[in-house]
Design an enzyme around this catalytic site. Structure first.
Site, mmCIF file in Angstrom:
data_model
loop_
_atom_site.group_PDB
_atom_site.id
_atom_site.type_symbol
_atom_site.label_atom_id
_atom_site.label_comp_id
_atom_site.label_asym_id
_atom_site.label_seq_id
_atom_site.Cartn_x
_atom_site.Cartn_y
_atom_site.Cartn_z
ATOM 1 N N ARG A 169 0.863 -1.182 0.000
ATOM 2 C CA ARG A 169 0.000 0.000 0.000
ATOM 3 C C ARG A 169 0.901 1.234 0.000
ATOM 4 N NH1 ARG A 169 0.093 1.877 5.129
ATOM 5 N NH2 ARG A 169 -1.774 3.136 4.903
ATOM 6 N N ARG A 173 -3.759 10.357 0.738
ATOM 7 C CA ARG A 173 -4.688 11.106 1.593
ATOM 8 C C ARG A 173 -5.377 12.185 0.781
ATOM 9 N NH1 ARG A 173 -0.675 12.026 6.642
ATOM 10 N NH2 ARG A 173 -0.543 9.858 7.302
ATOM 11 N N ARG A 246 20.258 -4.468 2.837
ATOM 12 C CA ARG A 246 20.693 -3.216 2.234
ATOM 13 C C ARG A 246 21.430 -2.440 3.318
ATOM 14 N NH1 ARG A 246 21.344 -2.584 -2.809
ATOM 15 N NH2 ARG A 246 20.837 -0.376 -2.763
ATOM 16 N N ARG A 277 18.360 10.712 0.212
ATOM 17 C CA ARG A 277 17.767 11.847 0.922
ATOM 18 C C ARG A 277 18.850 12.618 1.656
ATOM 19 N NH1 ARG A 277 14.311 9.318 6.045
ATOM 20 N NH2 ARG A 277 15.940 7.969 6.849
ATOM 21 N N GLU A 303 22.401 10.518 2.436
ATOM 22 C CA GLU A 303 22.308 9.065 2.598
ATOM 23 C C GLU A 303 22.418 8.387 1.234
ATOM 24 O OE1 GLU A 303 18.921 7.651 4.741
ATOM 25 O OE2 GLU A 303 19.169 9.105 6.366
ATOM 26 N N TYR A 351 12.564 -5.998 9.640
ATOM 27 C CA TYR A 351 12.574 -4.546 9.786
ATOM 28 C C TYR A 351 11.650 -4.187 10.941
ATOM 29 C CZ TYR A 351 12.208 0.368 9.163
ATOM 30 O OH TYR A 351 12.245 1.723 9.410
ATOM 31 N N ASP A 353 10.326 -1.073 13.441
ATOM 32 C CA ASP A 353 10.308 0.299 13.936
ATOM 33 C C ASP A 353 10.706 0.268 15.416
ATOM 34 O OD1 ASP A 353 9.545 1.697 11.628
ATOM 35 O OD2 ASP A 353 7.430 1.211 11.927
#
Length: 369
Positions: A169, A173, A246, A277, A303, A351, A353
């Site tokens: 997804r 918005r 990565r 970025r 980066e 991964y 958070d």
């Protein structure tokens, strides 16, 4: 003799150590780096808390995790609102009405929805790769300008060669909400993450510059049990092969100016710009020092994403079918290690958070202590 030897002084290791000590256990925490806090380590430069291993923005919907972490640090009200730079054109991230107005000149949510729907029709049937998946979600224009180049730099592969599931997804918005995260709680620890981890580890013995795998037998002999937060394949000497990651390389500069880009994060979404970025660290804490004074200098980090090779810092697991199957083989070996608990981003090859890391450490501590 310690009850627990904890390998890794990042969030998982520090939270587990704190919970173990609360439960009356003795702990020794070791880390091969010269500092605590793992990849959330922040370093003070000219009054700016620099996120040395890349931007870390705390966000969670878990009241349990928020209540836990705010015992050890006060958090500011930072809201993540990145900007996308496509060849000098600036767009809001996540994709919202500001983005759609800039892209197509549409003004109402109805117009934006119609434009996206019109472009999505290009893909018929089940998307076979990331490119088709992205177009089926947001249309060709947004894919070409804001998804394609960034994703290809991030993964080092053409979008047609990446599996569709990587972006199940994309946030779309039909409002003017610039808050990237749909999280109830969000912010940055005032004074940086290193202070947060210091408080978690207060009163606990920590040894830095200590490589567990280089001296495993003698370190194992110091404790009844081991909590290992390093790479799971490294623990087993890569005997089944290497898991893929990565990696990220940072070029950090101190600039003698008060403002470089006016935002904490600007993503460069064209393929030609070599970095993914630029982070301007002062904006995580609103460009001010602890007394509320404006900071006269700034620190930026470019980066660069790259393939991981042994010796590099592993960042993002490559969660494709091959690596998933290999991890399951390593996990089967890990499950047979009576004395060792494997945890965290590298120990579980996923991964995570930050809030998930903390939650996982709390759950494991509840289970075993």
């Amino acid at each position: 003799m310690y009850d627990y030897l904890i390998v890794g002084a990042g969030l998982y290791g520090a939270v587990f150590a704190r919970e173990a000590v609360k439960a009356g256990k003795t702990c020794l925490v070791i880390d091969k780096r010269p500092h605590i806090a793992g990849n959330v380590y922040t370093q003070r430069v000219e009054g700016i808390n620099v996120h040395v291993y890349g931007a870390h923005i705390f966000h969670t919907n878990s009241k349990r995790v928020w209540d836990y972490v705010t015992q050890y640090a006060d958090f500011n009200r930072f809201t993540n609102s990145p900007v996308a730079n496509y060849k000098g054109e600036l767009y809001s991230m996540p994709f919202n009405m500001y983005t759609f107005n800039k892209m197509w000149g549409v003004v109402t949510p109805e117009e934006a929805a119609a434009k996206i729907e019109e472009q999505r029709r290009e893909i018929t049937g089940t998307p076979r790769n990331l490119e088709e998946q992205a177009i089926s979600l947001v249309g060709r224009d947004i894919f070409e300008k804001l998804v394609k180049g960034y994703t290809e730099k991030q993964w080092g592969r053409d979008c047609r060669d990446l599996p569709a599931f990587i972006i199940q997804r994309l946030p779309v918005r039909l409002t003017f909400d610039n808050n990237y995260f749909n999280a109830l709680y969000q912010g940055i620890p005032i004074g940086g993450y290193t202070g947060l981890v210091e408080r978690l580890l207060e009163g606990i013995e920590v040894r830095l510059n200590t490589d567990y795998l280089a001296d495993k037998a003698s370190l194992d002999a110091l404790a009844d049990r081991v909590v290992y937060t390093g790479p799971i394949d490294a623990y087993f000497g890569y005997r089944l092969g290497y898991l893929e990651y990565r990696s990220v390389r940072f070029e950090t500069e101190l600039l003698d100016k008060p403002n470089f880009q006016g935002n904490a994060a600007v993503n460069y979404t064209d393929r030609e710009t070599p970095w993914t970025r630029i982070i301007e660290h002062k904006w995580f804490e609103f460009g001010k020092d602890e007394d509320g004074n404006d900071l006269p200098k700034t620190v930026i980090s470019r980066e660069y994403s790259s393939e991981w090779k042994p010796g590099d810092e592993p960042y993002y697991p490559v969660n494709d079918a091959r690596n998933g199957a290999l991890y399951q083989q390593y996990k089967a070996l890990a499950d047979r290690e009576d004395k060792v608990l494997f945890g965290g981003r590298l120990g579980e090859y996923r991964y995570y958070d930050m809030d998930r890391v903390i939650e996982s450490a709390l759950n494991r501590a509840e289970e075993v202590l």
